[in-house]
Design a protein around this motif. Structure first.
Motif, short mmCIF file in Angstrom:
data_model
loop_
_atom_site.label_atom_id
_atom_site.label_comp_id
_atom_site.label_asym_id
_atom_site.label_seq_id
_atom_site.Cartn_x
_atom_site.Cartn_y
_atom_site.Cartn_z
N PRO A 167 0.83 -1.22 0.00
CA PRO A 167 0.00 0.00 0.00
C PRO A 167 0.86 1.26 0.00
CG PRO A 167 0.00 -1.03 2.17
CD PRO A 167 0.70 -1.97 1.26
N ASN A 168 0.33 2.29 -0.61
CA ASN A 168 0.97 3.61 -0.63
C ASN A 168 0.04 4.57 0.11
OD1 ASN A 168 2.22 6.04 -1.16
ND2 ASN A 168 2.59 5.60 -3.33
N ARG A 169 0.23 4.67 1.42
CA ARG A 169 -0.69 5.46 2.24
C ARG A 169 -0.54 6.95 1.98
NH1 ARG A 169 0.87 1.50 7.11
NH2 ARG A 169 -0.79 -0.05 6.88
N ASP A 170 0.65 7.41 1.63
CA ASP A 170 0.82 8.83 1.32
C ASP A 170 0.02 9.21 0.08
OD1 ASP A 170 2.52 9.07 3.47
OD2 ASP A 170 4.33 8.73 2.28
N ALA A 171 0.07 8.37 -0.94
CA ALA A 171 -0.71 8.65 -2.15
C ALA A 171 -2.21 8.58 -1.86
CB ALA A 171 -0.34 7.66 -3.26
N ALA A 172 -2.62 7.65 -0.98
CA ALA A 172 -4.04 7.56 -0.62
C ALA A 172 -4.50 8.82 0.10
CB ALA A 172 -4.28 6.32 0.24
N ALA A 173 -3.65 9.36 0.99
CA ALA A 173 -4.00 10.60 1.67
C ALA A 173 -4.13 11.76 0.70
CB ALA A 173 -2.95 10.92 2.75
N ASP A 174 -3.27 11.79 -0.32
CA ASP A 174 -3.37 12.85 -1.34
C ASP A 174 -4.66 12.72 -2.14
OD1 ASP A 174 -0.92 13.77 -0.48
OD2 ASP A 174 0.22 12.72 -2.05
N ARG A 175 -5.05 11.49 -2.49
CA ARG A 175 -6.30 11.30 -3.23
C ARG A 175 -7.50 11.73 -2.39
NH1 ARG A 175 -7.50 6.17 -4.15
NH2 ARG A 175 -5.68 5.17 -3.24
N LEU A 176 -7.46 11.43 -1.10
CA LEU A 176 -8.57 11.82 -0.23
C LEU A 176 -8.66 13.34 -0.12
CD1 LEU A 176 -10.82 11.10 1.75
CD2 LEU A 176 -9.07 10.87 3.54
N GLU A 177 -7.52 14.00 -0.01
CA GLU A 177 -7.53 15.46 0.09
C GLU A 177 -8.02 16.09 -1.20
OE1 GLU A 177 -4.43 19.12 1.15
OE2 GLU A 177 -3.75 17.04 1.11
N ALA A 178 -7.61 15.52 -2.35
CA ALA A 178 -8.04 16.07 -3.63
C ALA A 178 -9.53 15.88 -3.87
CB ALA A 178 -7.25 15.42 -4.77
N SER A 179 -10.14 14.85 -3.26
CA SER A 179 -11.57 14.61 -3.46
C SER A 179 -12.44 15.64 -2.74
CB SER A 179 -11.93 13.21 -2.98
OG SER A 179 -11.80 13.12 -1.56
N GLY A 180 -11.90 16.31 -1.72
CA GLY A 180 -12.69 17.29 -0.98
C GLY A 180 -13.74 16.69 -0.07
N LEU A 181 -13.67 15.39 0.19
CA LEU A 181 -14.67 14.73 1.04
C LEU A 181 -14.49 15.13 2.50
CD1 LEU A 181 -16.92 12.57 1.40
CD2 LEU A 181 -15.07 10.88 1.65
N ARG A 182 -15.59 15.39 3.19
CA ARG A 182 -15.59 15.67 4.61
C ARG A 182 -16.52 14.67 5.30
NH1 ARG A 182 -11.73 17.48 3.28
NH2 ARG A 182 -10.86 19.58 3.52
N PRO A 183 -16.00 13.52 5.68
CA PRO A 183 -16.87 12.48 6.25
C PRO A 183 -17.26 12.83 7.68
CG PRO A 183 -14.58 11.77 6.28
CD PRO A 183 -14.60 13.08 5.55
N ALA A 184 -18.35 12.19 8.13
CA ALA A 184 -18.79 12.35 9.51
C ALA A 184 -18.01 11.43 10.44
CB ALA A 184 -20.29 12.07 9.63
N ARG A 185 -17.58 10.26 9.93
CA ARG A 185 -16.76 9.35 10.70
C ARG A 185 -15.99 8.47 9.75
NH1 ARG A 185 -19.68 4.35 12.01
NH2 ARG A 185 -21.72 4.36 11.02
N ILE A 186 -14.90 7.87 10.24
CA ILE A 186 -13.98 7.09 9.40
C ILE A 186 -13.69 5.77 10.07
CG2 ILE A 186 -11.71 7.06 8.28
CD1 ILE A 186 -11.68 10.06 8.34
#
Length: 425
Positions: A167-186
């Motif tokens: 897994p590439n967790r840094d790339a996953a964090a970048d994809r999440l930030e680019a999506s603009g999603l603001r979840p209620a819980r994770i």
């Protein structure tokens, strides 16, 4: 339409409840009083008390039952659905983000990881939205901005499989930030490994919403980490993520078609995280090995593909007999060039063909004997490489094992257009 804990699929049918007062008035209405007609024969019934009496108007409890039946029929036509959480959330529901480590390390515990994600889905309301983020760099990874219903998310999770890379967790964090999603819980279903990137990634997730982590307990060997090969042996190093009980892993050396040539044991001590499986094989057998695989591994980390660029090739050199002056021998410089990179075997051509090396090198050898020509031709047709050096012998007396037919007659390089010194224009 939402009304309390109920959702209505056809709310316009509830407008029929407005007609209940009209229905009540109709049900209360009584027919007109009958006319009195005196018949002489009716005097025979004088003094006889009637056993049943018809009321002048409908009793209230019958009227109530009829009104309730009409109201329930109208409510049934409005298609009500019981959803206790429907009125407590906004349209689209509270978004839940499910993060899954889907690298090869998750393969032995994949059922536990997806089970944790399914358990999170079972706690959702009917209209809660679900978003999925995977940490492996897949070409078709789910977009974290994509909204799924609970049923759709279940289908997506069931279709996921562990990838063949980490897994590439840094790339996953970048994809999440680019999506603009603001979840209620994770919910993060982690493989429980790689704390170097796990801690920063978890902190980034917890900064977005309340975070729950399921860390699958590691078990079994994690990966083959190194391969050491010499002329007569191969050693495969394995490493496991945590110490514990003694453990023995069986590793097989396999050919390209999956046939096992040999099997060796890698024994982990109770306090050891690494072990080695050693294969002592002849050079001919070692050259056929295409991969090493651990029994019952179930992940890409427990298979080592032995690339052709890493493998030592076996090359046969046709012996030219005793060498009085080694530095003038044709084979001397071939040996010097190939010794650092290949396993050399010298002998007669017939013996080398039976040994089936990867290549056979002939120096300036003329015509190959007919007894050897058939065996060499069959070996070449099965994939062997015959390398020949051209010289006076091959030019004078060749055979068919050359890229193109050679001219038998002598070659005259001089002529009318030949010159020794360059000519001016």
């Amino acid at each position: 339409m939402t009304l309390g804990p109920f959702l209505f699929g056809a709310p316009l049918a509830l407008l029929g409840l407005i007609a209940l007062p009209v229905i009540w008035w109709v049900l209360r209405a009584t027919p007109p009083t009958p006319k009195d007609v005196e018949l002489p024969s009716m005097r025979l019934l004088d003094g006889v008390d009637p056993r049943e009496e018809t009321p002048s108007r409908t009793p209230w409890w019958i009227l109530l039952i009829r009104l309730a039946a009409a109201a329930l029929a109208l409510i049934g036509l409005s298609q009500p659905i019981y959803a206790p959480n429907a009125g407590n959330e906004s349209a689209g529901g509270a978004p839940l983000l499910i993060v899954i480590d889907d690298g090869w390390e998750s393969a032995p515990r994949w059922g536990e990881i997806t089970g944790a994600a399914d358990a999170a889905l079972s706690t959702l309301g009917r209209d809660d939205s679900v978003h999925i983020l995977t940490t492996a760099d897949r070409s078709r990874a789910p977009n974290p901005a994509q909204r799924y219903t609970r049923a759709e998310a279940g289908r997506v999770l069931s279709s996921l499989e562990p990838a063949a890379w980490s897994p590439n967790r840094d790339a996953a964090a970048d994809r999440l930030e680019a999506s603009g999603l603001r979840p209620a819980r994770i919910l993060w279903a982690s493989n429980g490994l790689d704390p170097a990137t796990a801690a920063p990634f978890g902190q980034a997730l917890s900064g977005l919403a309340p975070l729950s982590i399921y860390a699958a307990p590691p078990r079994g060997p994690a990966a083959m980490v190194a391969l050491d090969v010499d002329a007569e042996a191969a050693r495969v190093d394995l490493r496991r993520p945590a110490i514990g009980e003694p453990q023995t892993i069986f590793v097989s050396a396999q050919t390209l078609d999956g046939a096992a040539i040999a099997t060796a044991e890698a024994a982990f001590d109770a306090q050891a995280r690494s072990a080695t499986a050693s294969f002592e094989l002849p050079a001919a057998a070692l050259a056929r090995v295409a991969r090493f695989s651990a029994a019952g591994g179930g992940s890409a980390g427990l298979t080592w593909l032995w690339d052709t660029t890493e493998r030592s090739r076996r090359v046969g050199l046709v012996s030219s007999g005793p060498e009085a002056q080694p530095l003038l021998s044709d084979l001397h410089y071939i040996r010097k060039a190939l010794e650092p990179f290949t396993i050399l075997t010298e002998g007669e051509l017939t013996d080398l063909v039976l040994d089936a090396p990867d290549a056979i090198i002939l120096t300036d050898v003329g015509r190959i004997a007919d007894a050897d020509l058939v065996a060499v031709t069959e070996w070449i047709e099965k994939g062997g490489a015959l390398i020949r050096f051209a010289g006076p012998r091959l030019a004078a007396q060749g055979d068919d094992l050359v890229p193109t037919p050679l001219r038998r007659a002598s070659r005259a390089l001089g002529g009318a257009l030949a010159w020794e010194d360059p000519q001016a224009i």
